[in-house]
Scaffold this active site. Structure first.
Site, mmCIF file in Angstrom:
data_model
loop_
_atom_site.group_PDB
_atom_site.id
_atom_site.type_symbol
_atom_site.label_atom_id
_atom_site.label_comp_id
_atom_site.label_asym_id
_atom_site.label_seq_id
_atom_site.Cartn_x
_atom_site.Cartn_y
_atom_site.Cartn_z
ATOM 1 N N LYS A 48 17.309 73.040 36.458
ATOM 2 C CA LYS A 48 18.025 73.165 37.727
ATOM 3 C C LYS A 48 17.052 73.736 38.757
ATOM 4 O O LYS A 48 16.253 74.621 38.428
ATOM 5 C CB LYS A 48 19.232 74.117 37.553
ATOM 6 C CG LYS A 48 19.989 74.430 38.843
ATOM 7 C CD LYS A 48 20.630 73.219 39.481
ATOM 8 C CE LYS A 48 21.310 73.565 40.821
ATOM 9 N NZ LYS A 48 21.696 72.332 41.557
ATOM 10 N N CYS A 72 17.243 69.150 49.095
ATOM 11 C CA CYS A 72 18.593 69.647 48.778
ATOM 12 C C CYS A 72 19.497 69.508 49.992
ATOM 13 O O CYS A 72 19.232 70.118 51.033
ATOM 14 C CB CYS A 72 18.556 71.102 48.346
ATOM 15 S SG CYS A 72 20.226 71.730 48.105
HETATM 16 C C1 DHB Z 1 21.755 70.819 45.030
HETATM 17 C C2 DHB Z 1 21.867 69.483 45.257
HETATM 18 C C3 DHB Z 1 20.740 68.730 45.347
HETATM 19 O O1 DHB Z 1 20.808 67.386 45.566
HETATM 20 C C4 DHB Z 1 19.500 69.312 45.238
HETATM 21 O O2 DHB Z 1 18.401 68.587 45.335
HETATM 22 C C5 DHB Z 1 19.378 70.671 44.997
HETATM 23 C C6 DHB Z 1 20.520 71.422 44.901
HETATM 24 C C7 DHB Z 1 22.950 71.641 44.943
HETATM 25 O O3 DHB Z 1 23.881 71.401 45.716
HETATM 26 O O4 DHB Z 1 22.948 72.572 44.127
#
Ligand code: DHB
Length: 312
Positions: A46, A132
């Site tokens: 993540k 993001c």
């Molecule tokens: C999140 C979503 C994304 O597409 C990303 O690249 C990083 C984080 C999110 O909402 O947590």
């Protein structure tokens, strides 16, 4: 006929070209180990920030018939958690190289994160997330070419480990040209196309599906495959051959993965499908891709990577 799904990114070799996409099944050590112990070639964590984050209020992810929508808001356990886990994993097993995803909430934080990683013992690949779409008030870095260029110029004054970037989809040929001209100036190991198509809106009955941002969120799954393939191929056509492509977006079956590789992908990430199906998706997709390769007489993904055919 024996068919191999093995691949390389930079100096790293992977037994299988499939892995998770950042954000799916990669929040905790337990989830990451599930992938590590499966037949997936690798995992990516993540996306980590310096401090742990709770993310946006629930519900913040929904599966739909054609894919998914999410506005998670970067929930993560913080860089230390993922980096320590990866360092420990490398001490106990060296069977699979891994990817650490990270992003700062400011350029300064990004440099702080990358300095910590640079000084750590982590030996894998780093994916800097420039895309993001879900943190209210924070636009996607990669849609601002000046900021992106400046950030990469600074990063490569000190960063010495193998680095790639996660990109949002672009939708204009001039943007492909401009983005590639920037990326070609730097010793990037890979670009990963694409993150979700940002800020879509899915409605059921009379209501949105997720709470944050009045229901707006990043789209994944079937909705995004043509955009993902176009981005993979656009960068495959434009980038120095030393910058490899990771293909992400809309991979539901082996045929979708085959298409990503035809467009130039060296590795294929699974997001929405992994969320819907869980770890068995890797085995199914591997088998489906192998069957297509047998039918066509391809022994390795190198035999058809980038070989998309055009009209004369
Ligand atoms: C999140 C979503 C994304 O597409 C990303 O690249 C990083 C984080 C999110 O909402 O947590």
């Amino acid at each position: 006929m024996t068919v191999s799904l093995s691949t390389t990114i930079g100096n790293f070799t992977f037994d299988n070209c499939f892995m998770n996409a950042a954000g799916v099944h990669c929040y905790s050590k337990e989830e990451l180990l599930d992938i590590y112990q499966s037949n997936a070639g690798s995992f990516v964590t993540k996306t980590a920030t310096l401090e742990p984050r709770e993310g946006n209020p629930l519900p913040r992810y929904a599966d739909t018939s054609l894919g998914s929508i999410n506005s998670m808001g970067l929930p993560n356990l913080g860089l230390d958690y993922y980096l320590t886990f990866l360092e420990e994993l490398e001490q106990s097993s060296t069977t699979k190289p891994t990817f650490l995803s990270l992003t700062g909430l400011s350029s300064q934080e990004t440099h702080q994160l990358l300095n910590i990683v640079n000084q750590s013992s982590f030996q894998g690949l780093i994916e800097l997330n420039l895309s993001c779409p879900n943190v209210p008030g924070k636009p996607q870095v990669a849609y601002d070419f000046e900021t992106t260029n400046h950030l990469l110029a600074e990063v490569f004054t000190y960063f010495t480990k193998p680095l790639g970037i996660k990109l949002p989809p672009y939708f204009d040929i001039v943007h492909f040209d401009q983005a590639a001209a920037i990326f070609n100036q730097y010793p990037l190991v890979f670009v990963n196309c694409i993150n979700s198509i940002g800020n879509g809106l899915v409605i059921e009955d009379e209501s949105v599906l997720i709470r944050p941002k009045h229901g707006f969120g990043g789209l994944g799954g079937q909705y995004v495959k043509p955009t993902a393939l176009a981005n993979v191929h656009a960068f495959y056509q434009r980038l120095n051959p030393s910058i490899q492509i990771i293909g992400t977006g809309g991979v539901i079956n082996g045929r979708d993965a085959f298409e990503h590789i035809l467009c130039g992908a060296s590795m294929v990430q699974i997001g929405t499908t992994l969320h819907k199906e869980g770890i068995p998706a890797f085995q199914r997709l591997s088998q489906e891709l192998r069957e297509i390769m047998v039918q066509k007489g391809y022994e390795s993904i190198d035999d058809f990577r980038g070989e998309l055919k055009y009209f004369a």
